[in-house]
Design a protein around this motif. Structure first.
Motif, PDB file in Angstrom:
ATOM      1  N   SER A  71     -26.171  10.933  12.317  1.00 60.48           N
ATOM      2  CA  SER A  71     -25.302  10.051  11.157  1.00 60.48           C
ATOM      3  C   SER A  71     -26.579   9.334  10.328  1.00 60.48           C
ATOM      4  N   VAL A  72     -26.008   8.816   9.187  1.00 61.23           N
ATOM      5  CA  VAL A  72     -26.883   7.979   8.484  1.00 61.23           C
ATOM      6  C   VAL A  72     -26.222   6.819   7.724  1.00 61.23           C
ATOM      7  N   PHE A  73     -26.603   5.590   7.811  1.00 61.85           N
ATOM      8  CA  PHE A  73     -26.044   4.246   7.448  1.00 61.85           C
ATOM      9  C   PHE A  73     -26.471   4.013   6.021  1.00 61.85           C
TER      10      PHE A  73
ATOM     11  N   GLU B 217     -33.094  10.363   2.228  1.00 63.83           N
ATOM     12  CA  GLU B 217     -32.357  11.390   1.664  1.00 63.83           C
ATOM     13  C   GLU B 217     -32.385  12.874   2.015  1.00 63.83           C
ATOM     14  N   GLU B 218     -33.542  13.184   2.837  1.00 61.85           N
ATOM     15  CA  GLU B 218     -33.536  14.379   3.393  1.00 61.85           C
ATOM     16  C   GLU B 218     -32.854  14.500   4.603  1.00 61.85           C
ATOM     17  N   LYS B 219     -32.936  13.313   5.577  1.00 65.87           N
ATOM     18  CA  LYS B 219     -32.080  13.466   6.512  1.00 65.87           C
ATOM     19  C   LYS B 219     -30.438  13.399   6.196  1.00 65.87           C
ATOM     20  N   ALA B 220     -30.095  12.676   5.316  1.00 66.45           N
ATOM     21  CA  ALA B 220     -28.902  12.587   4.718  1.00 66.45           C
ATOM     22  C   ALA B 220     -28.299  14.062   4.495  1.00 66.45           C
ATOM     23  N   SER B 221     -29.198  14.777   3.488  1.00 62.81           N
ATOM     24  CA  SER B 221     -28.732  15.843   2.925  1.00 62.81           C
ATOM     25  C   SER B 221     -28.629  16.869   4.254  1.00 62.81           C
TER      26      SER B 221
ATOM     27  N   ALA C  78     -25.354  12.087  -0.041  1.00 65.27           N
ATOM     28  CA  ALA C  78     -24.988  10.677   0.431  1.00 65.27           C
ATOM     29  C   ALA C  78     -24.597   9.586  -0.680  1.00 65.27           C
ATOM     30  N   ASN C  79     -23.832  10.048  -1.580  1.00 63.79           N
ATOM     31  CA  ASN C  79     -23.575   9.108  -2.693  1.00 63.79           C
ATOM     32  C   ASN C  79     -22.649   8.165  -2.234  1.00 63.79           C
ATOM     33  N   TRP C  80     -22.937   6.739  -1.815  1.00 61.42           N
ATOM     34  CA  TRP C  80     -22.010   5.794  -0.964  1.00 61.42           C
ATOM     35  C   TRP C  80     -21.367   5.148  -2.407  1.00 61.42           C
TER      36      TRP C  80
ATOM     37  N   LYS D 125     -28.600   0.727   1.532  1.00 58.64           N
ATOM     38  CA  LYS D 125     -29.292   0.535   2.769  1.00 58.64           C
ATOM     39  C   LYS D 125     -30.252   1.531   2.742  1.00 58.64           C
ATOM     40  N   GLU D 126     -31.382   1.272   2.788  1.00 64.62           N
ATOM     41  CA  GLU D 126     -32.345   2.425   2.931  1.00 64.62           C
ATOM     42  C   GLU D 126     -32.232   3.243   3.858  1.00 64.62           C
ATOM     43  N   TYR D 127     -32.182   4.724   3.670  1.00 65.22           N
ATOM     44  CA  TYR D 127     -32.287   5.810   4.485  1.00 65.22           C
ATOM     45  C   TYR D 127     -32.976   7.019   3.818  1.00 65.22           C
TER      46      TYR D 127
END
Length: 198
Positions: free
Chosen positions: A139-141, A153-157, A108-110, A149-151
């Motif tokens: 989804s991940v913000f 990483e495990e969920k984003a992956s 998730a490299n914004w 914005k804190e999120y």
């Protein structure tokens, strides 16, 4: 005559340095195809809606069918100054090799999204951009106001491991919106093109 949404749908595929064959469909002057005079009101609206659905489906298939691709990536831009600017930005994001590689790696490299936006031509601010990444897994913000914005990483992956990814970009500068489609950049792409001989 007026061309259909097929041209618009195909133009939303974010490929660079590649020729894409374009097909156009016209409601006028085609033997055996009902013209605007024969189709009217609700029938014409239904035909246009069906044609639009088919063209979007085909455009997504073209985007998903990239060499070695494993994922379809959709970029939805909102809040741009106008629709033209939104389309330029969405295609810039989709065409970014760094972003494509990040999506292949479920990263998730914004920052790569913002970098791709920065490469887009035109005058716009990059000071207040939001980025959300999503798939069937949720989804991940990841970026708010052009800042981390804190999120999880495990969920984003987990979200980005899916075969269809949506990147939502809100520019917060107007009412312009657009969508573009592309695919990830994989080891297979490099292998296919590294082995190719002309």
């Amino acid at each position: 005559g007026k061309s259909s949404d097929l041209r618009s749908a195909i133009e939303r595929i974010g490929r660079k340095r590649k020729r894409i064959d374009r097909s156009l469909f016209s409601l006028e002057n085609l033997d055996g195809i009902p013209t605007k005079q024969m189709l009217g009101g609700e029938a014409l609206d239904a035909f246009r809606e069906a044609l639009s659905a088919v063209t979007v489906y085909l455009a997504k298939k073209l985007a998903r069918d990239g060499e070695g691709a494993t994922k379809l990536i959709e970029c939805i831009v909102s809040g741009a100054a106008d629709d033209v600017q939104a389309q330029v930005i969405s295609k810039s994001v989709i065409a970014s090799d760094l972003l494509k590689a990040a999506m292949f790696g479920a990263d998730a490299n914004w920052g790569r999204v913002l970098c791709a936006i920065g490469y887009a031509p035109g005058e716009f601010s990059t000071d207040n951009i939001d980025v959300v990444m999503e798939s069937a897994k949720g989804s991940v913000f990841v970026c708010q106001g052009s800042r981390h914005k804190e999120y999880s990483e495990e969920k984003a992956s987990e979200i980005l491991a899916e075969e269809e990814i949506t990147i939502k970009v809100d520019m917060h500068q107007g009412s312009g919106s657009a969508v573009a489609w592309g695919c990830d950049l994989t080891y297979d792409y490099v292998q296919i093109n590294g082995d190719y001989r002309s």
